[in-house]
Design an enzyme around this catalytic site. Sequence first.
Site, PDB file in Angstrom:
ATOM      1  CE  LYS A  51      -2.224  57.251  62.037  1.00  0.00           C
ATOM      2  NZ  LYS A  51      -2.015  57.596  63.443  1.00  0.00           N
TER       3      LYS A  51
HETATM    4  N1  PPE Z   1      -1.796  62.058  67.313  1.00  0.00           N
HETATM    5  C1  PPE Z   1      -1.175  60.875  67.216  1.00  0.00           C
HETATM    6  C2  PPE Z   1       0.257  60.773  67.600  1.00  0.00           C
HETATM    7  C3  PPE Z   1      -1.890  59.766  66.746  1.00  0.00           C
HETATM    8  O1  PPE Z   1      -1.288  58.591  66.644  1.00  0.00           O
HETATM    9  C4  PPE Z   1      -3.263  59.910  66.418  1.00  0.00           C
HETATM   10  C5  PPE Z   1      -4.068  58.734  65.942  1.00  0.00           C
HETATM   11  C6  PPE Z   1      -3.862  61.191  66.543  1.00  0.00           C
HETATM   12  C7  PPE Z   1      -3.085  62.238  66.997  1.00  0.00           C
HETATM   13  C8  PPE Z   1      -5.276  61.440  66.145  1.00  0.00           C
HETATM   14  O2  PPE Z   1      -5.428  61.403  64.745  1.00  0.00           O
HETATM   15  P1  PPE Z   1      -6.809  60.985  64.055  1.00  0.00           P
HETATM   16  O3  PPE Z   1      -6.976  59.535  64.267  1.00  0.00           O
HETATM   17  O4  PPE Z   1      -6.640  61.364  62.633  1.00  0.00           O
HETATM   18  O5  PPE Z   1      -7.888  61.774  64.710  1.00  0.00           O
HETATM   19  N2  PPE Z   1      -3.628  57.479  66.420  1.00  0.00           N
HETATM   20  C9  PPE Z   1      -4.015  56.262  65.717  1.00  0.00           C
HETATM   21  C10 PPE Z   1      -3.213  55.068  66.146  1.00  0.00           C
HETATM   22  C11 PPE Z   1      -3.573  54.413  67.415  1.00  0.00           C
HETATM   23  C12 PPE Z   1      -2.808  53.100  67.625  1.00  0.00           C
HETATM   24  O6  PPE Z   1      -2.449  52.803  68.789  1.00  0.00           O
HETATM   25  O7  PPE Z   1      -2.604  52.355  66.650  1.00  0.00           O
HETATM   26  C13 PPE Z   1      -5.510  56.051  65.759  1.00  0.00           C
HETATM   27  O8  PPE Z   1      -6.195  56.608  66.626  1.00  0.00           O
HETATM   28  O9  PPE Z   1      -6.015  55.363  64.883  1.00  0.00           O
END
Ligand code: PPE
Length: 296
Positions: free
Chosen positions: A150
């Site tokens: 990430k």
């Molecule tokens: N894919 C992407 C590309 C992504 O950024 C997130 C989280 C997810 C999947 C889901 O991952 P998880 O949170 O572990 O379930 N995106 C983060 C950033 C959002 C933002 O705009 O800043 C979040 O949800 O915290």
Amino acid sequence: MDGEMVPYEQANVHVLTHSLHYGLAVFEGMRCYKSENGRSAIFRAQEHIRRLFDSAHILEMHIPFSQEEIVKACADVVRINKFDECYLRPIAFYGAGEMGVVARNNQVRLAIAAWPWGAYLGDDGITKGVRLKTSSFVRFHHNSMMAMAKTSANYVNSALAGYEARRNGYDEALLLDVNGYVSEGSGENFFIVRDGVVRTPPLMSCLAGITRDAVMKILADDGIQVLEQQFPRDLVYISDEAFMTGTAAEVTPVRELDDRQIGDGKPGPITRKVIEVFHGALRGREARYNQWLHYV
Ligand code: PPE
């Protein structure tokens, strides 16, 4: 910030902060919820901080703290701000000093911020479902940008897709991978349901979402089959239900893709069930998932 609690106004960096220029930063997003018992808990804090370290390892970045120290610092940030519920953003990045893409001597810095954050895709999105558009931007190949990490740089791809979808009147983008299969949203994982079977794209083309993992566990525990499988956009068109998952987005129903209504255009029974159990787990109402709560 770097091990000290600092007020908002003093949480600053120099303009020559290396990561600002080249995107070499790793971050997490976590949410803290108030439990039934009146205490607040960060959802899956250890798993998020483990992923922060995995992301750093992929980038060859050495975070100068232990995972335990960072989990504890996250809880401290919630407490000192007196939040019952909030979003948390730990970020590790290279500080100022040496410029140039491959500079290796800059200090690795670490900050943890927290703020209240409402429904990521709008309050209406949660209740009625969101409208998605297949993006003209392709999700980066896993040999170009590391999808397991990430990293800040990955989010240029997300921002381009997210801007385009919203400018065209949709709530969010759905990105396809380089092979043309469904990948994920700009900040969410993606799921479909057809004939009672749930499908989500495999990890080779999306972030290993911690909400994705939780939802897969909730579904499996409910006896619902979940397949991690590549699928094309037209399988989404003919699905009975679809939803997105993420820390910020939680579980958000999807009611349309590319102007095709999905199912009857309302959050379906499996989606509603997942939302109910997931929110129960977040707030300590589901005893079997209490190990996911890190009390502050
Ligand atoms: N894919 C992407 C590309 C992504 O950024 C997130 C989280 C997810 C999947 C889901 O991952 P998880 O949170 O572990 O379930 N995106 C983060 C950033 C959002 C933002 O705009 O800043 C979040 O949800 O915290």
